[in-house]
Design a protein around this motif. Structure first.
Motif, PDB file in Angstrom:
ATOM      1  N   MET A  60       0.848  -1.205   0.000  1.00  0.00           N
ATOM      2  CA  MET A  60       0.000   0.000   0.000  1.00  0.00           C
ATOM      3  C   MET A  60       0.877   1.245   0.000  1.00  0.00           C
ATOM      4  O   MET A  60       1.974   1.244   0.554  1.00  0.00           O
ATOM      5  CB  MET A  60      -0.856   0.066   1.274  1.00  0.00           C
ATOM      6  N   ASP A  61       0.333   2.290  -0.604  1.00  0.00           N
ATOM      7  CA  ASP A  61       0.936   3.613  -0.464  1.00  0.00           C
ATOM      8  C   ASP A  61      -0.153   4.463   0.169  1.00  0.00           C
ATOM      9  O   ASP A  61      -1.109   4.833  -0.499  1.00  0.00           O
ATOM     10  CB  ASP A  61       1.350   4.127  -1.854  1.00  0.00           C
ATOM     11  N   THR A  71      -1.021  -0.624  -4.184  1.00  0.00           N
ATOM     12  CA  THR A  71      -0.144  -0.345  -5.324  1.00  0.00           C
ATOM     13  C   THR A  71       0.032  -1.547  -6.254  1.00  0.00           C
ATOM     14  O   THR A  71       0.475  -1.390  -7.375  1.00  0.00           O
ATOM     15  CB  THR A  71       1.248   0.128  -4.850  1.00  0.00           C
ATOM     16  N   ASP A  72      -0.268  -2.750  -5.773  1.00  0.00           N
ATOM     17  CA  ASP A  72      -0.182  -3.935  -6.633  1.00  0.00           C
ATOM     18  C   ASP A  72      -1.305  -4.882  -6.215  1.00  0.00           C
ATOM     19  O   ASP A  72      -1.291  -5.396  -5.088  1.00  0.00           O
ATOM     20  CB  ASP A  72       1.193  -4.595  -6.466  1.00  0.00           C
ATOM     21  N   ARG A 122      -3.868   3.541  -0.685  1.00  0.00           N
ATOM     22  CA  ARG A 122      -4.008   3.021  -2.043  1.00  0.00           C
ATOM     23  C   ARG A 122      -3.223   1.715  -2.193  1.00  0.00           C
ATOM     24  O   ARG A 122      -2.062   1.625  -1.791  1.00  0.00           O
ATOM     25  CB  ARG A 122      -3.468   4.056  -3.038  1.00  0.00           C
TER      26      ARG A 122
END
Ligand code: AMP
Length: 398
Positions: free
Chosen positions: A28-29, A34-35, A32
């Motif tokens: 996560m970022d 991320t993958d 969000r």
């Protein structure tokens, strides 16, 4: 391989509460994802069970909260992304056990999906504590394990539950086990293994097991330097575990006895500095200068390896051949990965790869999609390559 139960054996699940262990430990970022690879891997099993009318209760861990509630590591952060990948509503239940969770489950309609809070918020998860197993089992009628990548751990949600409820492998777990069986369990020979990466010390058990299983063992990456040093070659400033040269010799002797051909590079790409695009030389392994580092396998060796792969029917791959993150030291990995991908597409090779860096390296070569199977598991894939029994898998055996 011993047979294991799958969703094909599960019978009528309509109205039943099915606890499904998934790996939703996504990067996560902030808030969000991320993958979403792991979310996509989890979706087929969850959707299939919902379509069959089950109340689907997804269990997963997230980060390392060490048995404490920690909002930073709440699976609530993953609900939206998971729901989007599934194209279905996913509700959140903020515990994986207890009376409140049971009430929330009772209120669910058949065919609906809930994600339960991080199993590792409870100390009993990593201890495989029977009390937690009991409490989670009380929420469900059936257990499905779909998380191969967590199957090397005997935790409450990955192993304990399988002994408490009727247990089945989900589709993702099934696909992993079938691919691994084809690659090493009961493969078509000749079998080649590519083992690369930084250090011998992290993959000793892998190498020891593989020499008894494969016909060609291709050693690349930093670990090849230790094998070259064991053969009396001066590897200069290269990454090398000099204290393990004895072990490297034992592995080469064991390979000899087992009729396994060990392939070490005979030409290499060297540089004086480890940085992007430094001055390099391509030299015979006997010509490495004292102030040089071996950072990739050379082109002549790669061509010979490609020829060896052309004679093989099965390939299993873990670890890059060179320091692939730093150009141009991805050249050998990219080239051999493309050869393997092309042979796979031609139908002459079954190719299975796994382990974190490996997947990144194959994707960098644009080859990942052309392999027969790319495992998303890291530790579990390595333990499987070591020939170890994975507790989460053993618990599913018929
Ligand atoms: P592993 O996690 O054991 O698969 O190791 C992967 C790492 O090994 C990658 O970060 C590569 O950059 C590194 N590596 C591969 N070949 C070499 C090499 N010849 N010298 C130093 N590092 C290498």
């Amino acid at each position: 391989m011993t047979a294991f139960r799958t969703l094909d054996d599960i019978g009528d699940v309509s109205g039943k509460r099915v606890l499904v262990r998934e790996d939703l430990n996504v990067p996560m970022d902030g808030d969000r994802v991320t993958d979403d690879t792991r979310l996509r891997a989890a979706a087929p099993t969850v959707a299939e069970l919902a379509d069959k009318g089950a109340k689907v209760l997804v269990l997963a861990h997230f980060g390392r909260p060490k048995g404490e509630r920690n909002p930073e590591m709440s699976l609530a952060k993953v609900v939206k992304a998971f729901s989007e990948v599934l194209g279905r509503e996913v509700r959140f239940i903020d515990d994986c056990q207890g009376a409140d969770a049971a009430n929330a489950v009772a209120a669910m309609a058949p065919g609906s999906i809930a994600l339960l809070e991080n199993t590792r918020f409870h100390k009993g998860e990593e201890k495989n504590d029977p009390a937690l197993v009991e409490a989670m089992a009380a929420l469900g009628d059936i257990y499905v394990n779909d998380a191969f990548s967590a199957a090397h751990r005997a935790h409450a949600s990955t192993e304990g539950l399988a002994h408490k409820l009727p247990a089945y492998a989900g589709r993702s777990m099934q696909a992993e086990l079938e691919a691994l069986e084809k690659a090493l369990g009961n493969p078509q020979h000749p079998v080649a293994a590519v083992v690369g990466g930084a250090k011998v010390s992290t993959k000793l058990d892998v190498l020891k097991h593989l020499v008894t299983k494969v016909d060609h063992l291709i050693i690349g990456g930093g670990m090849a330097n230790t094998f070259l040093a064991a053969r009396g070659i001066d590897v200069g400033k290269s990454l090398c575990e000099h204290d393990l040269t004895g072990t490297a010799n034992e592995i080469m002797d064991a390979a000899d006895k087992a009729n396994c051909t060990v392939h070490l590079p005979y030409d290499v790409v060297v540089a004086k500095e480890f940085k992007a695009n430094p001055p390099t030389r391509t030299v015979n392994v006997h010509e490495v200068e004292a102030d040089e580092m071996i950072l990739d396998v050379g082109p002549a060796a790669v061509e010979a390896l490609a020829d060896a792969l052309k004679t093989c029917r099965t390939l299993v791959w873990n670890g890059p051949l060179g320091a692939f993150e730093t150009p141009p030291f991805d050249t050998a990995t990219v080239s051999l990965a493309r050869t393997a991908a092309a042979l796979t597409q031609d139908g002459s090779l079954v190719s299975v790869a796994g382990g974190g860096d490996t997947v990144a390296a194959l994707n960098q070569a644009g080859a990942g999609d052309s392999f027969t199977f790319v495992s998303t598991a890291g530790g579990a894939f390595l333990e499987w390559m070591e020939g170890k029994e994975l507790p989460g898998v053993a618990a599913l055996v018929k």
